[in-house]
Design a protein around this motif. Structure first.
Motif, short mmCIF file in Angstrom:
data_model
loop_
_atom_site.label_atom_id
_atom_site.label_comp_id
_atom_site.label_asym_id
_atom_site.label_seq_id
_atom_site.Cartn_x
_atom_site.Cartn_y
_atom_site.Cartn_z
N VAL A 1 46.04 33.13 47.00
CA VAL A 1 45.83 34.15 45.98
C VAL A 1 44.49 33.98 45.26
O VAL A 1 43.69 34.94 45.19
CB VAL A 1 47.00 34.18 44.97
CG1 VAL A 1 46.64 35.00 43.74
CG2 VAL A 1 48.25 34.77 45.62
N PRO A 2 44.17 32.80 44.69
CA PRO A 2 42.87 32.67 44.02
C PRO A 2 41.70 32.95 44.95
O PRO A 2 40.73 33.62 44.57
CB PRO A 2 42.87 31.23 43.52
CG PRO A 2 44.31 30.86 43.41
CD PRO A 2 44.96 31.56 44.55
N LEU A 3 41.76 32.43 46.18
CA LEU A 3 40.68 32.63 47.13
C LEU A 3 40.52 34.11 47.47
O LEU A 3 39.39 34.62 47.59
CB LEU A 3 40.95 31.83 48.40
CG LEU A 3 39.87 31.88 49.48
CD1 LEU A 3 38.57 31.29 48.96
CD2 LEU A 3 40.33 31.14 50.73
N THR A 4 41.62 34.81 47.62
CA THR A 4 41.56 36.24 47.91
C THR A 4 40.87 37.01 46.79
O THR A 4 40.03 37.90 47.04
CB THR A 4 42.98 36.81 48.12
OG1 THR A 4 43.58 36.14 49.22
CG2 THR A 4 42.95 38.30 48.40
N VAL B 1 37.01 36.15 46.97
CA VAL B 1 36.28 36.67 48.13
C VAL B 1 36.30 38.19 48.18
O VAL B 1 35.26 38.83 48.43
CB VAL B 1 36.88 36.09 49.43
CG1 VAL B 1 36.24 36.73 50.65
CG2 VAL B 1 36.69 34.58 49.47
N LEU B 2 37.45 38.80 47.95
CA LEU B 2 37.57 40.25 48.12
C LEU B 2 37.28 41.05 46.86
O LEU B 2 36.86 42.21 46.94
CB LEU B 2 38.98 40.60 48.61
CG LEU B 2 39.37 40.12 50.02
CD1 LEU B 2 40.76 40.60 50.37
CD2 LEU B 2 38.36 40.61 51.06
N HIS B 3 37.51 40.45 45.69
CA HIS B 3 37.41 41.22 44.46
C HIS B 3 36.41 40.66 43.45
O HIS B 3 36.33 41.15 42.32
CB HIS B 3 38.80 41.31 43.81
CG HIS B 3 39.84 41.91 44.71
ND1 HIS B 3 39.87 43.24 45.05
CD2 HIS B 3 40.89 41.34 45.36
CE1 HIS B 3 40.89 43.47 45.86
NE2 HIS B 3 41.53 42.34 46.06
N ASP B 4 35.68 39.62 43.84
CA ASP B 4 34.60 39.05 43.01
C ASP B 4 35.10 38.55 41.66
O ASP B 4 34.39 38.65 40.66
CB ASP B 4 33.48 40.08 42.81
CG ASP B 4 32.79 40.44 44.12
OD1 ASP B 4 32.59 39.53 44.94
OD2 ASP B 4 32.47 41.63 44.31
N PHE B 5 36.31 38.04 41.61
CA PHE B 5 36.82 37.46 40.37
C PHE B 5 36.17 36.10 40.14
O PHE B 5 35.76 35.41 41.08
CB PHE B 5 38.33 37.28 40.44
CG PHE B 5 39.12 38.52 40.14
CD1 PHE B 5 38.67 39.78 40.51
CD2 PHE B 5 40.33 38.45 39.47
CE1 PHE B 5 39.39 40.92 40.25
CE2 PHE B 5 41.07 39.58 39.18
CZ PHE B 5 40.60 40.82 39.58
N GLY B 6 36.07 35.70 38.87
CA GLY B 6 35.59 34.38 38.53
C GLY B 6 36.67 33.33 38.72
O GLY B 6 37.83 33.65 39.02
N THR B 7 36.29 32.08 38.50
CA THR B 7 37.22 30.98 38.74
C THR B 7 38.45 31.07 37.85
O THR B 7 39.59 30.91 38.31
CB THR B 7 36.51 29.63 38.49
OG1 THR B 7 35.37 29.55 39.34
CG2 THR B 7 37.45 28.47 38.79
N VAL B 8 38.26 31.32 36.56
CA VAL B 8 39.39 31.39 35.63
C VAL B 8 40.27 32.59 35.94
O VAL B 8 41.50 32.49 36.04
CB VAL B 8 38.89 31.44 34.17
CG1 VAL B 8 40.06 31.65 33.22
CG2 VAL B 8 38.13 30.17 33.82
N ALA B 9 39.65 33.75 36.12
CA ALA B 9 40.42 34.97 36.36
C ALA B 9 41.21 34.89 37.66
O ALA B 9 42.32 35.42 37.76
CB ALA B 9 39.48 36.18 36.40
#
Length: 458
Positions: free
Chosen positions: A284-287, A290-298
């Protein structure tokens, strides 16, 4: 309105607190080690062996689970619990004082054995110390005890690692573990041995070791396939499957693969839901990155949302008394299937990322309902001298399937990194597979009722 006595009523309060503390510490160690590992392998010059502490824990945890079942059935939960806590404590000390990576790996192995022994003993305490109508709430304590470490574990362990060093992530737990053991001593003195266990218990650890090795070899087969080493991958795949099947045939109830009604079906469905959930959760975090340009915390916040959903689901199932347990299990599995269907949709080009927060609450809710419900179903259908053995099978199914699921997800990510598959397509395929597994499990949920109780699930 007068409240009925609950699990924190005076006669059960100390037991409930002890269970919550013990399970919370086991869960915290499992989460904290991921934060401490980079610093540990750097200091111990063990980067080449980064995966070994995880593999050692998985394999020895299965051994501990295999040993604990019939041991608890033979002598009661007291000795297995205290032995498990002692071995776990030794493992913490070994890891905390390790001067070489090999010692650190051995420490993680000792922790795995300790957690396996103690977790089955705690399960049997729930079966014997609480009346049947309180078992769902007592099992909800165990589920809730995993939530707090999930919420604060990474922050606390990260702070400890940064401020005083990674060794204290392990050493700091030692006094707390001993307090947990002391808290459970009063209830252990009141519990008697349930009777004699069935024959064949001496072989359980060997078959558990075989099953654990099978999981590790299968993961290695996937990595070899991604690396293009086809012949080695095929060889490892065959060896891993042979070891896994041979081990599980002895560890799980007969008829589990065919969903025989009762305990075999419960054990099988627990493995299916665990494998599906942890496979998707691991990416989930990796997705999101990679796909949605979220930051580490988000990208990590959905796991927090899932933990809160799990807690809510565990509390909900503990308070539902008028719905048959197979029906409740079906609803939990349906929630998981809906979550995974949504995750597949979010992997499509142009899909937004923010709905993952809502989806993972739904997924956590499904797990919070389903996991304690499978525990209740096993306890309700186990004779007094079968509780440990059946609880062991349930946990072995869970741990093995979770290991296989996360390994499969890791291999799939490796394939996308190698260019064999698009990342979005790979994650969509993983989520859809998890959805199909949970949907099929929901259809089979009615088979978790005992043979004499043919519950109709609508």
């Amino acid at each position: 309105m007068e409240r009925s006595p609950g699990v924190f009523a005076p006669q059960w309060r100390l037991t409930s607190i002890g269970i919550a503390l013990a399970i919370s510490l086991f869960a915290f160690e499992g989460i904290a080690v991921a934060t401490a590992m980079p610093s540990a392998v750097r200091d111990l010059d063990g980067l080449a062996f980064f995966g070994w502490p995880y593999s050692a824990f998985l394999v020895t945890n299965l051994v501990g689970l295999g040993v604990a079942g019939q041991w608890c059935d033979r002598v009661g939960p007291g000795r297995p619990l205290l032995t498990g806590i002692a071995v776990f404590t030794v493992g913490l000390l070994m890891a905390g004082f390790a001067g070489h990576m090999a010692v650190f790996v051995l420490g993680r192995g000792a922790q795995g054995i300790g957690v396996g022994l103690a977790s089955i003993a705690v399960f049997q305490i729930v079966a014997t110390a609480y009346p049947p109508h309180l078992r769902p709430r007592a099992l909800a304590i165990i589920s809730a005890a995993y939530v707090l470490p999930a919420l604060v574990g990474p922050v606390v362990s990260g702070t400890i690692t940064a401020q005083v060093g990674w060794r204290w992530v392990f050493l700091g737990l030692v006094p707390l573990v001993l307090v947990g053991a002391l808290t459970l001593l009063p209830v252990l003195r009141t519990l008697t041995a349930p009777g004699r266990a069935s024959a064949g218990g001496s072989r359980k650890p060997l078959f558990a070791l075989l099953a654990g090795a099978g999981v590790v070899v299968l993961q290695s087969a996937g990595n070899a396939a991604v690396a293009g080493r086809t012949a080695l991958a095929v060889l490892l795949l065959g060896a891993g499957l042979a070891a896994l099947v041979a081990g599980l045939r002895e560890l799980l109830p007969g008829g589990s693969v065919r969903l025989h009604r009762g305990v075999p079906a419960v054990v099988a469905l627990r493995g299916l839901l665990a494998g599906a959930f942890y496979a998707v959760e691991s990416v989930v975090p990796l997705t999101l990155v990679v796909l949605h340009d979220f930051g580490t915390v988000a990208s990590g916040l959905p796991l927090l949302a899932g933990a809160l959903g799990w807690w809510a689901g565990a509390q909900l199932q503990g308070r539902i008394t008028k719905m048959a347990r197979p029906v409740l299990l079906r609803w939990g599995l349906a929630a998981l299937a809906c979550c995974f269907a949504g995750m597949a949709a979010l992997s499509l080009p142009g899909a937004p990322g923010w709905p993952v927060y809502l989806l993972w609450i739904v997924g956590g809710l499904g797990m919070g309902v389903s996991v304690p419900t499978t525990g209740v179903l096993v306890l309700d259908q186990s004779a007094e001298d079968e509780t440990g053995t059946n609880s062991s099978a349930l946990q072995i199914s869970d741990v093995t399937a979770a290991g296989l699921g996360t390994s499969a997800a890791g291999v799939l990510v490796g394939a996308t990194a190698a260019g064999s598959l698009g990342f979005g397509s790979g994650m969509a395929a993983l989520s859809l597979m998890a959805m199909v597994i949970c949907a099929a499990a929901a259809v089979g949920a009615s088979r978790t009722a005992p043979q004499a109780q043919r519950t109709t699930v609508n």
